[in-house]
Design a protein around this motif. Structure first.
Motif, PDB file in Angstrom:
ATOM      1  N   CYS A 106       8.460  11.309   3.951  1.00  0.00           N
ATOM      2  CA  CYS A 106       8.917  10.231   3.056  1.00  0.00           C
ATOM      3  C   CYS A 106      10.357  10.496   2.610  1.00  0.00           C
ATOM      4  O   CYS A 106      11.179   9.577   2.539  1.00  0.00           O
ATOM      5  CB  CYS A 106       8.012  10.129   1.828  1.00  0.00           C
ATOM      6  SG  CYS A 106       6.447   9.324   2.187  1.00  0.00           S
ATOM      7  N   GLU A 119       7.755   2.667   5.010  1.00  0.00           N
ATOM      8  CA  GLU A 119       6.953   3.739   5.615  1.00  0.00           C
ATOM      9  C   GLU A 119       5.746   3.216   6.379  1.00  0.00           C
ATOM     10  O   GLU A 119       5.362   3.772   7.404  1.00  0.00           O
ATOM     11  CB  GLU A 119       6.448   4.721   4.530  1.00  0.00           C
ATOM     12  CG  GLU A 119       7.549   5.498   3.837  1.00  0.00           C
ATOM     13  CD  GLU A 119       8.038   4.790   2.589  1.00  0.00           C
ATOM     14  OE1 GLU A 119       7.715   3.585   2.405  1.00  0.00           O
ATOM     15  OE2 GLU A 119       8.743   5.415   1.781  1.00  0.00           O
ATOM     16  N   ASN A 120       5.120   2.151   5.855  1.00  0.00           N
ATOM     17  CA  ASN A 120       3.884   1.663   6.489  1.00  0.00           C
ATOM     18  C   ASN A 120       4.124   0.616   7.571  1.00  0.00           C
ATOM     19  O   ASN A 120       3.169   0.058   8.113  1.00  0.00           O
ATOM     20  CB  ASN A 120       2.944   1.082   5.430  1.00  0.00           C
ATOM     21  CG  ASN A 120       2.295   2.181   4.598  1.00  0.00           C
ATOM     22  OD1 ASN A 120       2.148   3.315   5.075  1.00  0.00           O
ATOM     23  ND2 ASN A 120       1.953   1.876   3.366  1.00  0.00           N
ATOM     24  N   TYR A 177       5.049  -0.879  11.183  1.00  0.00           N
ATOM     25  CA  TYR A 177       4.926  -0.439  12.579  1.00  0.00           C
ATOM     26  C   TYR A 177       6.238  -0.743  13.303  1.00  0.00           C
ATOM     27  O   TYR A 177       6.995  -1.631  12.880  1.00  0.00           O
ATOM     28  CB  TYR A 177       3.757  -1.160  13.249  1.00  0.00           C
ATOM     29  CG  TYR A 177       2.415  -0.652  12.766  1.00  0.00           C
ATOM     30  CD1 TYR A 177       1.787   0.415  13.400  1.00  0.00           C
ATOM     31  CD2 TYR A 177       1.793  -1.204  11.639  1.00  0.00           C
ATOM     32  CE1 TYR A 177       0.573   0.904  12.939  1.00  0.00           C
ATOM     33  CE2 TYR A 177       0.585  -0.720  11.172  1.00  0.00           C
ATOM     34  CZ  TYR A 177      -0.022   0.335  11.832  1.00  0.00           C
ATOM     35  OH  TYR A 177      -1.213   0.826  11.372  1.00  0.00           O
ATOM     36  N   PRO A 228       2.293   4.891   0.985  1.00  0.00           N
ATOM     37  CA  PRO A 228       2.407   5.515   2.310  1.00  0.00           C
ATOM     38  C   PRO A 228       1.285   6.520   2.538  1.00  0.00           C
ATOM     39  O   PRO A 228       0.975   7.325   1.674  1.00  0.00           O
ATOM     40  CB  PRO A 228       3.761   6.216   2.248  1.00  0.00           C
ATOM     41  CG  PRO A 228       4.480   5.612   1.116  1.00  0.00           C
ATOM     42  CD  PRO A 228       3.479   5.132   0.151  1.00  0.00           C
ATOM     43  N   ARG A 229       0.663   6.457   3.678  1.00  0.00           N
ATOM     44  CA  ARG A 229      -0.470   7.325   3.981  1.00  0.00           C
ATOM     45  C   ARG A 229      -0.437   7.679   5.465  1.00  0.00           C
ATOM     46  O   ARG A 229      -0.072   6.857   6.294  1.00  0.00           O
ATOM     47  CB  ARG A 229      -1.763   6.585   3.641  1.00  0.00           C
ATOM     48  CG  ARG A 229      -2.998   7.452   3.557  1.00  0.00           C
ATOM     49  CD  ARG A 229      -4.168   6.592   3.103  1.00  0.00           C
ATOM     50  NE  ARG A 229      -4.549   5.628   4.104  1.00  0.00           N
ATOM     51  CZ  ARG A 229      -5.386   5.895   5.125  1.00  0.00           C
ATOM     52  NH1 ARG A 229      -5.909   7.090   5.250  1.00  0.00           N
ATOM     53  NH2 ARG A 229      -5.696   4.969   6.004  1.00  0.00           N
ATOM     54  N   GLU A 254       4.051   7.800  10.040  1.00  0.00           N
ATOM     55  CA  GLU A 254       3.238   8.606  10.970  1.00  0.00           C
ATOM     56  C   GLU A 254       4.067   9.083  12.165  1.00  0.00           C
ATOM     57  O   GLU A 254       3.890  10.203  12.648  1.00  0.00           O
ATOM     58  CB  GLU A 254       2.032   7.792  11.443  1.00  0.00           C
ATOM     59  CG  GLU A 254       0.985   7.625  10.350  1.00  0.00           C
ATOM     60  CD  GLU A 254      -0.059   6.565  10.661  1.00  0.00           C
ATOM     61  OE1 GLU A 254      -1.067   6.507   9.930  1.00  0.00           O
ATOM     62  OE2 GLU A 254       0.148   5.773  11.607  1.00  0.00           O
ATOM     63  N   THR A 267       0.846  -1.197   0.000  1.00  0.00           N
ATOM     64  CA  THR A 267       0.000   0.000   0.000  1.00  0.00           C
ATOM     65  C   THR A 267       0.879   1.243   0.000  1.00  0.00           C
ATOM     66  O   THR A 267       1.975   1.241   0.548  1.00  0.00           O
ATOM     67  CB  THR A 267      -0.916   0.024   1.231  1.00  0.00           C
ATOM     68  OG1 THR A 267      -0.091  -0.096   2.393  1.00  0.00           O
ATOM     69  CG2 THR A 267      -1.914  -1.109   1.208  1.00  0.00           C
ATOM     70  N   THR A 285       2.580   4.066  12.278  1.00  0.00           N
ATOM     71  CA  THR A 285       3.556   3.543  11.329  1.00  0.00           C
ATOM     72  C   THR A 285       4.819   4.405  11.384  1.00  0.00           C
ATOM     73  O   THR A 285       4.834   5.481  12.013  1.00  0.00           O
ATOM     74  CB  THR A 285       3.002   3.586   9.892  1.00  0.00           C
ATOM     75  OG1 THR A 285       2.776   4.970   9.556  1.00  0.00           O
ATOM     76  CG2 THR A 285       1.709   2.817   9.757  1.00  0.00           C
TER      77      THR A 285
END
Lengths: 313, 227
Positions: free
Chosen positions: B123, B135-136, B138, A5-6, B102, A3, B99
């Motif tokens: 990013c 990036e996503n 955890y 990045p969000r 985040e 997915t 994440t």
């Protein structure tokens, strides 16, 4: 599947979970209690108004029959009554004068003497006198004694004031219950917020160190708490509605002399109509319960969190 | 600029007492300077960084951080000051429920940065630290080294005026450590004051810079001039 990045809008680590259902359930119970008390307060207020306006201001004038051997008022008594009615209707201190019909007299005496008492007993002619709103009771009694010196005059003011006191005590009790429900809500919210802060202590400390203001942290927790308490309040107010509908039916004869007993709705449609048929002022007050709960949740959370954050440098 | 004069700090212990961690600390670090903070484990390096990062109130003494005296400042001023200080902790202090992206974006969000820029800048810095594609993830899905780099990215993303790093190379490989130290020296050139606590002799030798040596909560020496 990868997915992109969000960043989630609520990604600050302060989202509540876990204890929310418990908090909502307790707040719902408090809201149910507050709504019931609100119903009691509204009902007592309406009854007090009714009693003050109708019962307290009603005077019964009894004209004894001129012939003690007949069970019903004789012709002479009728004529006297008509003359008296005519005379009183012309008085500026009298609003309405009405003679009780035989059936009304039967209904009035039915609890004590059974039905049809007027057919077997010698009963007086009874007039109901409703004084003018601006007239004092002394003026009215004086006028009545002048017009009918031999009549027995029974003002129901003493009963009205006693019933008024009863209604006032009911209202005070209802306000007390509402106050207790609000205090209990505040206490539960305070405990819940402390639990959130304990379970999120590390997160709060990290956010504080990164430059989150007290207002931001407190506001975030307070908004979530307000949402929870508001939803709890809504659930509680809705859950208690059937009980309120039943209670309103039970109370109805106290405020409407035309009802001789409890009139239960016949079908689901009638029940629905009864549930929605509350007076608008009460509906408005009941609709405010979730908002009041949300406000209590918000203000208590803001205060508790800001107080707790004072421990941090 | 950072200026400390006779700063003492104590912290509560498990036995409801107060333990003295810093005693009469005095030093000055100018804007854009790089300073090593050295000393044995337990000497008080982390406590000193906590005081400088405004996470621990000094018990006494005078302190001036970027022209603000924390002891006299309002809470709102301290909040704004914290946003100008980037801190890298030994234990990373990442939020487990967020994440990597985040976590890095958090200081930018708190500072009220334009939301359109937040994701891009976060990013970019993650990519620069070799975390592109992670990036996503955890924190519990990341290795120690990766967590360390996320923590570094979070401290750097706001381009702080002061960067405080507590053993930032502990979980990094030698190449990454050298690259990171190169970055620290580069941001010094842009006016950021950098203080790095370490007991890594190799790094101290390979990246010579003024130092403050702490022993038993006191300034025991160093190569930088004292005030």
């Amino acid at each position: 599947m990868k997915t992109s990045p969000r960043i989630r809008a609520s990604a600050d680590g302060l989202n509540r979970h876990g204890g929310d259902r418990g908090l909502m359930a307790v707040i719902a119970a408090m809201a149910a209690l507050a709504t019931l008390a609100l119903g009691g307060w509204s009902g007592a207020t309406a009854l007090q108004d009714h009693w003050r306006n109708a019962l307290t201001r009603t005077i019964f004038v009894e004209l004894s029959t001129t012939d003690p051997d007949t069970s019903a008022p004789d012709e002479a008594t009728h004529q006297n009554a008509d003359k008296l009615i005519e005379k009183l209707n012309g008085s500026p201190v009298i609003h309405t004068v009405k003679r009780l019909s035989r059936s009304e007299l039967d209904a009035l005496l039915a609890p004590w003497l059974g039905g049809g008492a007027s057919g077997t007993l010698s009963l007086p002619t009874v007039l109901t006198v409703i004084p003018d709103r601006d007239a004092s009771m002394d003026q009215v009694l004086h006028t009545l004694r002048d017009a009918a010196p031999d009549a027995a005059i029974e003002p129901s003011a003493s009963w009205g004031s006693r019933l008024g006191l009863l209604a006032t005590s009911l209202r005070i009790s209802a306000v007390g219950v509402m106050g207790l429900a609000l205090c209990a809500t505040a206490g539960v919210v305070m405990l819940s917020v402390r639990m959130v802060l304990l379970s999120r202590r590390k997160t709060v400390e990290i956010l504080h160190a990164l430059g989150a203001s007290d207002g931001m942290i407190a506001g975030r927790i307070a908004r979530q708490t307000a949402l929870m308490t508001g939803l709890g309040g809504l659930c509680g107010a809705l859950a208690v509605w059937p009980a309120l509908t039943v209670l309103a039916r039970i109370m109805a004869p106290f405020g409407d002399v035309r009802l001789s007993g409890i009139a239960w709705p016949a079908d689901a449609g009638a029940w629905m109509q009864a549930a929605l048929g509350f007076p608008v002022p009460f509906l408005e007050l009941a609709a405010s319960v979730p908002f009041v709960m949300a406000f209590v949740g918000w203000i208590v959370s803001e205060f508790s969190v800001r107080l707790w954050l004072r421990r941090l440098p | 600029m950072i200026h400390l004069q006779n700063v003492h700090a104590r912290y509560p212990t498990a036995h409801r007492g107060l333990a003295g961690a810093l005693n009469s600390i005095s030093f000055t670090v100018a804007k854009g300077e790089f300073r090593w903070l050295t000393g044995a484990s337990g000497a008080g390096k982390s406590t000193l960084l906590a005081v400088l990062g405004l996470s621990l109130r000094p018990t006494s003494g005078q302190m001036d951080i970027l022209g603000v005296e924390p002891a006299r400042a309002k809470r709102s001023q301290l909040t704004r000051l914290r946003r100008r200080i980037g801190t890298i902790h030994q234990d990373y202090r990442l939020l487990e429920q967020l994440t990597a992206l985040e976590n890095v974006a958090l200081p930018l969000r708190l500072a009220g940065t334009d939301p359109r820029l937040i994701a891009r800048e976060s990013c970019d810095i993650l990519a620069w630290l070799g975390l592109a594609g992670r990036e996503n993830a955890y924190p519990d899905q990341l290795s120690g080294g990766e967590c360390q780099r996320v923590a570094i990215a979070r401290a750097l993303v706001v381009r702080p005026d002061i960067l405080l790093a507590d053993e930032p190379t502990n979980a990094l490989e030698e190449t990454e450590s050298r690259r990171l130290l190169g970055l620290f020296q580069e941001i010094c050139g842009h006016g950021t004051t950098v203080i790095v606590a370490t007991h890594n002799e190799t790094l101290l030798r390979d990246f010579p810079a003024p130092s403050i040596e702490i022993a038993q909560g006191r300034v025991a020496g160093g190569t930088a001039p004292l005030p």
